[in-house]
Write an enzyme that holds these catalytic residues in place. Structure first.
Site, PDB file in Angstrom:
ATOM      1  N   ASN B  78      18.244  92.043  96.281  1.00 44.51           N
ATOM      2  CA  ASN B  78      18.602  90.830  97.012  1.00 44.51           C
ATOM      3  C   ASN B  78      17.546  90.401  98.017  1.00 44.51           C
ATOM      4  O   ASN B  78      17.829  89.574  98.893  1.00 44.51           O
ATOM      5  CB  ASN B  78      19.955  91.007  97.709  1.00 44.51           C
ATOM      6  CG  ASN B  78      21.073  91.168  96.722  1.00 44.51           C
ATOM      7  OD1 ASN B  78      21.532  92.288  96.497  1.00 44.51           O
ATOM      8  ND2 ASN B  78      21.465  90.097  96.071  1.00 44.51           N
ATOM      9  N   ILE B  85      15.969  86.980 102.257  1.00 46.86           N
ATOM     10  CA  ILE B  85      17.171  87.764 101.972  1.00 46.86           C
ATOM     11  C   ILE B  85      18.251  86.873 101.388  1.00 46.86           C
ATOM     12  O   ILE B  85      18.531  85.804 101.925  1.00 46.86           O
ATOM     13  CB  ILE B  85      17.702  88.429 103.262  1.00 46.86           C
ATOM     14  CG1 ILE B  85      16.576  89.213 103.952  1.00 46.86           C
ATOM     15  CG2 ILE B  85      18.881  89.342 102.963  1.00 46.86           C
ATOM     16  CD1 ILE B  85      16.862  89.546 105.400  1.00 46.86           C
ATOM     17  N   CYS B  86      18.850  87.317 100.282  1.00 50.44           N
ATOM     18  CA  CYS B  86      19.975  86.584  99.691  1.00 50.44           C
ATOM     19  C   CYS B  86      21.258  87.155 100.278  1.00 50.44           C
ATOM     20  O   CYS B  86      21.796  88.136  99.781  1.00 50.44           O
ATOM     21  CB  CYS B  86      19.963  86.719  98.174  1.00 50.44           C
ATOM     22  SG  CYS B  86      21.202  85.714  97.346  1.00 50.44           S
ATOM     23  N   LEU B  87      21.703  86.571 101.366  1.00 50.42           N
ATOM     24  CA  LEU B  87      22.895  87.088 102.052  1.00 50.42           C
ATOM     25  C   LEU B  87      23.734  85.885 102.466  1.00 50.42           C
ATOM     26  O   LEU B  87      23.242  84.993 103.161  1.00 50.42           O
ATOM     27  CB  LEU B  87      22.441  87.902 103.272  1.00 50.42           C
ATOM     28  CG  LEU B  87      23.492  88.667 104.066  1.00 50.42           C
ATOM     29  CD1 LEU B  87      24.194  89.704 103.205  1.00 50.42           C
ATOM     30  CD2 LEU B  87      22.857  89.367 105.260  1.00 50.42           C
TER      31      LEU B  87
END
Lengths: 415, 148
Positions: B78, B85-87
């Site tokens: 991620n 960041i893929c959050l």
């Protein structure tokens, strides 16, 4: 009678703004009139009335909606070409101010254990000079002459039938807008035992001012101070932020900033009145656009400087006139109106290179552009929230996570 | 523009009661810019690593989320090669009631993946299963090489 003044109010003033010519028409309406009555008075019997993003049925009685406080509607002309969205305002909003002395309030509670949680109210005259709402003063009906009496003191619920629904500004002799979401921090017990005098946005303590209370399953969950609520509301409405904006049968409303629960019956859009007309109008536009986004026969004016949205009878063929800017365009190709049969593909006079880079949400078909970040997209259309993949334009899946997440797609990325 | 009281409060709290395994230091010349060091969580491929991140609080904070990026190279499903960041809480699931502390805790939890209780980490768990041995080996190698 010193403390209680007499006032008869059976008719309320309604002002109608016609967008065609910018003229304002004032109408007097009965308090118990229905939606159909209003439309007849506006000489628009086939129109539709939209409130907070929900269409009202012709039989809806206004007094059932917000207990004769302030209404603001978007009036829809019948679907046809060249008609205009109008705004109807009725009656004039009213607010109250000045603090109720906490000692007096304390006594009231002591002597009247049934006294409901104190309500705060606003009146348009007062809101011009200050932004601190005051407790609402109940308005009661005389059992003999049926006229209204104003009490300058809050009353116990055992004396006043439904005191939360009837109150008057003692300064201006006008109806108040009751805001059920405003409470004193001391009178609230939060779920989970959190502190009710701590704003969940600025983390500052609140002692004297009323706070905005959010509810989860009917119980208070979080509170914010008024300045933070204003910023939260403005940001959420301008950015069309989900999950801050939520939709249910009561319309579009602002959810709790902390747990995103929906305040449901305690939320009234009139709370936005506290922060001025601009934010309230923004809310009206946003909730109406939401309503429109759910209608199949909506159209956007293709003229770049306009972009207004309106309803049409049919999208098939012919020339359409934008009701706002009067731009005439071909229903088939979206170009300026032209003679003869149209064989062009649909287009738009906005930047064609930008359109070419857009992709559509696989669920609601709303076009999106990608500026930066990964290929895991979340649809920003009001209340859609579909997660989809920029590479394959399907709903986001494990496959996308494995193969598409970090892929660069130079043809579609906008710098 | 003066620094909002909330940012001052958060900064003080981060220093007086730091999150275990994370240090956050505000920049001397810009109180909205933080240098972050996250220690790789135990029993993860990032164990024994020290990961540098940068965190910036934009003008609209807390209405808009902080901007966070990994400065240290990391092999994680991620986090991309630029450290982005893929959050969800850093994007559309942000809420003004969240804070720097909660963001840092979420990033730490992301490193502890796979975590079957976390819906986002659920994907990671499956991804990890498909290439498990190879993925973990690479993540460990990168940790030793870039984050030692």
């Amino acid at each position: 009678m010193d403390e209680e003044r007499k006032l008869v109010r059976e008719r309320v003033l309604c002002s109608l703004l016609k967008k065609e010519n910018g003229k304002r028409i004032d109408l007097e309406i009965e308090r118990n009139c229905s939606v159909k009555d209003i439309l007849d008075l506006c000489q628009a019997p086939d129109s539709r009335l939209i409130l907070t993003g929900v269409e009202l049925t012709p039989t809806t009685v206004l007094s059932d909606l917000f207990s004769l406080e302030h209404f603001e509607f978007i009036l829809f002309p019948p679907e046809s070409r060249g008609h205009i969205l109008s705004t109807v305002k009725l009656p004039c909003p009213v607010l109250i101010f000045k603090y109720l002395n906490s000692i007096v309030f304390g006594k009231s509670v002591e002597h009247h254990p049934h006294f409901p949680e104190i309500n705060f109210a606003i009146c348009k005259e007062c809101v011009k000079t200050t932004r601190s709402p005051t407790p609402a003063y109940p308005k009661i009906t005389c059992s003999q002459c049926q006229s209204y009496l104003i009490s300058s003191k809050p009353r116990c619920s055992c004396e006043v039938p439904n005191p939360s629904k009837n109150s008057i500004c003692t300064e201006h002799d006008r109806d108040q807008i009751i805001i059920p979401q405003l409470r004193l921090p001391e009178n609230i017990r939060l779920q989970g035992g959190g502190s009710s005098n701590l704003c969940c946005i600025c983390f500052d303590e609140i002692r004297l001012e009323p706070v905005v209370v959010f509810q989860k399953s009917g119980l208070p969950c979080h509170v914010t101070c008024l300045p933070c609520y204003e910023r939260y509301a403005e940001h959420s409405i301008k950015e069309r932020k989900s999950p801050a904006l939520s939709f249910n049968s009561s319309g579009v409303m602002l959810a709790c900033p902390a747990c995103h629960s929906v305040p449901d019956k305690t939320w009234k859009p009139q709370i936005l009145r506290l922060f001025g007309d601009e934010i309230y109008d923004l809310y009206g536009t946003m909730s109406t656009e939401f309503f429109l986004s759910k209608q199949e026969n909506r159209l956007f004016c293709p003229k770049q400087s306009c972009g207004s949205v309106f309803l049409v009878e049919t999208k098939e063929g012919g020339i359409i006139t934008c009701p706002v800017c009067y731009y005439q365009f071909c229903a088939n190709c979206n170009e300026e109106a032209h003679q003869g049969e149209c064989s062009n593909a649909p287009s738009n006079d906005n930047s064609k290179s930008l359109i070419a880079k857009m992709k559509k949400c696989p669920d609601c078909q709303t076009p999106a552009e990608k500026i930066s970040g990964c290929n895991h997209m979340t649809c920003q259309a009001p209340f859609c929230d579909t997660e989809w993949c920029w590479i394959c334009c399907r709903v986001w899946s494990l496959q996308c996570q494995l193969e598409h997440w970090g892929l660069h797609d130079p043809g579609t990325e906008i710098d | 523009m003066a620094l909002p009281r909330r940012i001052i409060k958060e900064t003080q709290k981060l220093q007086s009661e730091p999150v275990s395994g994370i240090t956050a230091t505000p920049d001397e010349s810009n109180a909205r810019y933080f240098k972050i060091v996250v220690v790789g969580p135990q029993d993860s491929p990032y164990e024994n690593g020290n990961f540098n991140l940068e965190l910036f609080l934009p003008e609209e904070y807390p209405m808009a989320p902080p901007k966070v990026r990994f400065m240290t190279k990391i092999y994680h499903p991620n986090i991309d090669k630029l450290g982005r960041i893929c959050l969800d809480i850093l994007k559309d699931k942000w809420s003004p009631a969240l804070q720097i502390r909660t963001v840092l805790l979420s990033i730490q939890a992301l490193l502890s993946a796979p975590n079957p209780d976390d819906p986002l980490a659920n994907d990671v768990a499956q991804l990890w299963k498909q290439n498990e041995a190879q993925a973990i080996r690479t993540a460990k190698e990168w940790t030793a090489q870039y984050a030692a």
